[in-house]
Design a protein around this motif. Structure first.
Motif, PDB file in Angstrom:
ATOM      1  N   GLU A  97       0.814  -1.216   0.000  1.00 14.51           N
ATOM      2  CA  GLU A  97       0.000   0.000   0.000  1.00 14.51           C
ATOM      3  C   GLU A  97       0.845   1.262   0.000  1.00 14.51           C
ATOM      4  OE1 GLU A  97      -3.626   2.071   2.578  1.00 14.51           O
ATOM      5  OE2 GLU A  97      -2.732   0.179   3.244  1.00 14.51           O
ATOM      6  N   TYR A  98       2.001   1.217   0.679  1.00 17.95           N
ATOM      7  CA  TYR A  98       2.791   2.434   0.863  1.00 17.95           C
ATOM      8  C   TYR A  98       4.140   2.346   0.154  1.00 17.95           C
ATOM      9  CZ  TYR A  98      -0.602   3.614   4.468  1.00 17.95           C
ATOM     10  OH  TYR A  98      -1.762   3.908   5.135  1.00 17.95           O
ATOM     11  N   ALA A  99       4.602   3.511  -0.330  1.00 15.35           N
ATOM     12  CA  ALA A  99       5.878   3.588  -1.032  1.00 15.35           C
ATOM     13  C   ALA A  99       7.045   3.557  -0.055  1.00 15.35           C
ATOM     14  CB  ALA A  99       5.935   4.877  -1.858  1.00 15.35           C
ATOM     15  N   THR A 100       8.189   3.115  -0.550  1.00 14.91           N
ATOM     16  CA  THR A 100       9.429   3.156   0.211  1.00 14.91           C
ATOM     17  C   THR A 100      10.596   3.180  -0.775  1.00 14.91           C
ATOM     18  OG1 THR A 100      10.734   2.099   1.960  1.00 14.91           O
ATOM     19  CG2 THR A 100       9.551   0.637   0.451  1.00 14.91           C
ATOM     20  N   ILE A 101      11.821   3.052  -0.290  1.00 14.99           N
ATOM     21  CA  ILE A 101      12.969   3.118  -1.187  1.00 14.99           C
ATOM     22  C   ILE A 101      13.041   1.830  -2.020  1.00 14.99           C
ATOM     23  CG2 ILE A 101      14.190   4.640   0.401  1.00 14.99           C
ATOM     24  CD1 ILE A 101      15.996   2.293   1.164  1.00 14.99           C
ATOM     25  N   PRO A 102      13.649   1.879  -3.212  1.00 12.13           N
ATOM     26  CA  PRO A 102      13.605   0.726  -4.131  1.00 12.13           C
ATOM     27  C   PRO A 102      14.088  -0.589  -3.552  1.00 12.13           C
ATOM     28  CG  PRO A 102      14.415   2.682  -5.278  1.00 12.13           C
ATOM     29  CD  PRO A 102      14.312   3.054  -3.833  1.00 12.13           C
ATOM     30  N   ALA A 103      15.182  -0.580  -2.790  1.00 11.55           N
ATOM     31  CA  ALA A 103      15.760  -1.836  -2.303  1.00 11.55           C
ATOM     32  C   ALA A 103      14.816  -2.603  -1.392  1.00 11.55           C
ATOM     33  CB  ALA A 103      17.079  -1.559  -1.578  1.00 11.55           C
ATOM     34  N   ALA A 104      13.893  -1.907  -0.731  1.00  9.36           N
ATOM     35  CA  ALA A 104      12.990  -2.574   0.216  1.00  9.36           C
ATOM     36  C   ALA A 104      12.040  -3.534  -0.482  1.00  9.36           C
ATOM     37  CB  ALA A 104      12.206  -1.530   1.009  1.00  9.36           C
ATOM     38  N   TYR A 105      11.768  -3.301  -1.766  1.00 11.31           N
ATOM     39  CA  TYR A 105      10.847  -4.177  -2.495  1.00 11.31           C
ATOM     40  C   TYR A 105      11.460  -5.541  -2.799  1.00 11.31           C
ATOM     41  CZ  TYR A 105       8.233   0.157  -3.110  1.00 11.31           C
ATOM     42  OH  TYR A 105       7.545   1.332  -2.885  1.00 11.31           O
ATOM     43  N   ASP A 106      12.769  -5.685  -2.542  1.00 12.46           N
ATOM     44  CA  ASP A 106      13.413  -6.987  -2.722  1.00 12.46           C
ATOM     45  C   ASP A 106      13.194  -7.907  -1.524  1.00 12.46           C
ATOM     46  OD1 ASP A 106      14.371  -6.180  -5.184  1.00 12.46           O
ATOM     47  OD2 ASP A 106      16.313  -5.517  -4.409  1.00 12.46           O
ATOM     48  N   LEU A 107      12.635  -7.361  -0.444  1.00 14.96           N
ATOM     49  CA  LEU A 107      12.394  -8.165   0.757  1.00 14.96           C
ATOM     50  C   LEU A 107      11.045  -8.879   0.662  1.00 14.96           C
ATOM     51  CD1 LEU A 107      13.440  -5.635   3.577  1.00 14.96           C
ATOM     52  CD2 LEU A 107      14.839  -7.437   2.533  1.00 14.96           C
ATOM     53  N   PRO A 108      10.842  -9.911   1.473  1.00 13.58           N
ATOM     54  CA  PRO A 108       9.524 -10.558   1.522  1.00 13.58           C
ATOM     55  C   PRO A 108       8.427  -9.569   1.900  1.00 13.58           C
ATOM     56  CG  PRO A 108      11.162 -11.898   2.655  1.00 13.58           C
ATOM     57  CD  PRO A 108      11.824 -10.586   2.345  1.00 13.58           C
ATOM     58  N   SER A 109       8.780  -8.575   2.724  1.00 11.40           N
ATOM     59  CA  SER A 109       7.856  -7.528   3.137  1.00 11.40           C
ATOM     60  C   SER A 109       8.637  -6.215   3.143  1.00 11.40           C
ATOM     61  CB  SER A 109       7.294  -7.824   4.531  1.00 11.40           C
ATOM     62  OG  SER A 109       6.518  -6.746   4.999  1.00 11.40           O
ATOM     63  N   PRO A 110       8.256  -5.230   2.322  1.00 14.23           N
ATOM     64  CA  PRO A 110       9.064  -4.009   2.183  1.00 14.23           C
ATOM     65  C   PRO A 110       9.271  -3.240   3.479  1.00 14.23           C
ATOM     66  CG  PRO A 110       7.423  -4.146   0.442  1.00 14.23           C
ATOM     67  CD  PRO A 110       7.097  -5.220   1.420  1.00 14.23           C
ATOM     68  N   HIS A 111       8.301  -3.312   4.382  1.00 14.59           N
ATOM     69  CA  HIS A 111       8.383  -2.533   5.623  1.00 14.59           C
ATOM     70  C   HIS A 111       8.776  -3.409   6.818  1.00 14.59           C
ATOM     71  CE1 HIS A 111       6.472   0.363   3.052  1.00 14.59           C
ATOM     72  NE2 HIS A 111       5.343  -0.342   2.986  1.00 14.59           N
ATOM     73  N   ARG A 112       9.479  -4.489   6.537  1.00 10.24           N
ATOM     74  CA  ARG A 112       9.897  -5.376   7.622  1.00 10.24           C
ATOM     75  C   ARG A 112      11.029  -4.744   8.430  1.00 10.24           C
ATOM     76  NH1 ARG A 112      10.801 -11.710   6.600  1.00 10.24           N
ATOM     77  NH2 ARG A 112       8.537 -11.430   6.349  1.00 10.24           N
TER      78      ARG A 112
END
Length: 514
Positions: free
Chosen positions: A153-168
């Motif tokens: 739902e929420y944006a973050t820096i590009p590298a975070a999308y490589d994680l199982p959960s971007p906001h982990r």
């Protein structure tokens, strides 16, 4: 003598121009030194700057004006009875000169003490954040989620999308990581083996992998020739002469990054093939002291430090200075809070990847939400701190927290940051320039906790909650709200059960694992 006297009398009594000039100057002098004038000026400043936008009350100038105005009001309230009964009080003390002198002395001390209490009250009171508490962030549209290939739902820096959960965000606690009990140099009480274990566990949990090497490969997709810059925080080493290199952290225990945690990160990078000379430890705003380098196990890593230290690096292997990108660089960016461009240090422009390593610290400035974590750590990464004297005009940016968010939104830091490792083995929840403390929320012991994340806003949110749990709502982390609005991540406070709605929080306590 008589003629001289008449001459001077004529000069001062009959020169109308000089007389008026003197009266104006005298009147202005009284206005300048009038506490009432200062209170009125503070009131009009607050109305002018904050009337249409109350959130500006958190800015340093408005805080100072509020303190001045409140001090005047307090003194006015306290002194009102004295004016009402002035005649009776005067009559009473006329009969006892010693008693009147004693009363005057006590009154002066009480007034001074009251002013300090007022200032302390305003420093500790919680601030009104520009964004409401709860979940804050830049919402991604359905098409943006499709383009990113994620359901988030929420944006973050590009590298975070490589994680199982971007906001982990993962926290790892291990009471065996240090034996420090409040005295001595914390560096001498670190358990390197336990800290290595904490980093291994944190990296695997963050990435959802079953081995530390696989976790590091997911975070740093290293190929031959690439480099990794590790941004540490040497803020408390203020010496830009040879003293900065001979800084003695046995006698001065103000918090600097601890080598044991950096050793564990270097160990992880080496495990996936990153060569020593491609690992760059840096704080461009400060020198690096010899004791820190001596504690780093790998003697081949390189150090990039403040450009004013060039005269002192001779004879110190692998120590270099770094300049800053020019105004016309593709890596330079702008901020709505400050006129000068954001110019990252050249070491970050040259690096392929960045690892941000803040410490678990509070801060004296309300303008940064009384904390200094990963977002604030990058203030030392740009040209504003090139002179490294701590009095940079950028501190007066309006608001400073917005400038810090804009720094982290610079393409160098937004696109190259791959990991945040928050060093909470030690911590100071109140100030940034002091020694570590024992925390009541950890049983009167150091936190002995490491924080792992890629979303810098979410990681800071969790670290802020740890600080707030220790010292209360004075820690607001205002920078994370601005950063969330820019799409750098999710800002959220935990609930009464220390749970989150959007931050994927994974607390691990190695004390309870076999």
């Amino acid at each position: 003598m008589k003629e001289d006297k008449n001459h001077h009398s004529y000069k001062y009594s009959h020169s109308k121009k000089n007389h008026i000039k003197y009266r104006i100057k005298h009147l202005w002098h009284k206005i300048e030194n009038s506490f009432v004038f200062m209170a009125l000026a503070s009131f009009f400043w607050l109305v002018y700057k904050s009337g249409t936008k109350p959130s500006r009350i958190v800015y340093p100038c408005q805080q100072a004006a509020a303190a001045s105005l409140s001090t005047f009001l307090i003194l006015a309230i306290v002194s009102s009875p004295l004016f009402i009964y002035l005649k009776k009080i005067q009559t009473f003390f006329t009969h006892d000169f010693k008693l009147s002198r004693l009363f005057l002395f006590i009154s002066i001390i009480a007034a001074i003490f009251g002013v300090f209490l007022t200032i302390d009250y305003y420093n500790k009171m919680p601030m009104n954040s520009p964004v409401e508490f709860g979940v804050n962030g830049k919402v991604l549209s359905t098409s943006e989620q499709v383009n990113l290939g994620i359901q988030c739902e929420y944006a973050t820096i590009p590298a975070a999308y490589d994680l199982p959960s971007p906001h982990r965000v993962v926290t790892v606690h291990d009471s065996n990581s240090s034996t420090w009990e409040g005295k001595g140099n914390p560096n001498n009480y670190m358990n390197q083996t336990e800290i290595d274990k904490m980093v291994d566990v944190g990296i695997m949990e963050l990435t959802g992998t079953t081995s530390p090497q696989d976790g590091w490969r997911k975070i740093i997709p290293y190929v031959n020739g690439q480099s990794v810059a590790i941004k540490v925080n040497f803020n408390n080493n203020w010496y830009f002469s040879s003293s900065g290199f001979y800084y003695d952290d046995d006698s001065n225990t103000n918090m600097l990054n601890y080598a044991a945690v950096v050793n564990s990160v270097i160990r992880g990078l080496k495990s996936i093939g990153v060569p020593s000379d491609k690992i760059w430890i840096t704080d461009p705003s400060r020198p690096v002291h010899d004791q820190f380098r001596e504690r780093i196990d790998d003697k081949g890593v390189q150090y990039y430090i403040n450009q004013n230290c060039e005269a002192y690096i001779e004879g110190r292997p692998n120590v270099f200075v770094t300049g800053y990108v020019p105004d016309n660089s593709v890596y330079a960016s702008t901020s709505t809070a400050y006129d000068e461009k954001i110019r990252p240090a050249q070491v970050f422009a040259d690096a392929t990847y960045i690892i941000n390593m803040p410490q678990l610290k509070g801060h004296g400035f309300t303008s940064v939400g009384r904390v200094t974590l990963s977002l604030k750590n990058n203030f030392g990464s740009v040209f504003y701190t090139a002179d490294a004297l701590g009095d940079d005009p950028a501190h007066d940016a309006d608001p400073f927290a917005k400038l810090l968010a804009d720094i982290n939104n610079n393409p160098v830091f937004r696109d190259k940051t791959r990991l945040v490792v928050g060093d909470g083995i030690m911590g100071n929840p109140n100030i940034n320039y002091g020694s570590p403390t024992l925390w009541s929320s950890f049983g009167n012991k150091p936190p002995k906790t490491l924080f792992f994340g890629v979303d810098p806003v979410a990681t800071d949110s969790v670290m802020v909650n740890y600080i707030r749990r220790e010292v209360g709502p004075q820690a607001t982390g205002i920078v994370q709200f601005y950063a969330a609005d820019l799409g750098l991540g999710v800002s959220e406070s935990w609930d009464d059960n220390e749970n989150y709605t959007c931050i994927d929080y994974h607390p691990i306590d190695l004390d309870y694992q076999m």
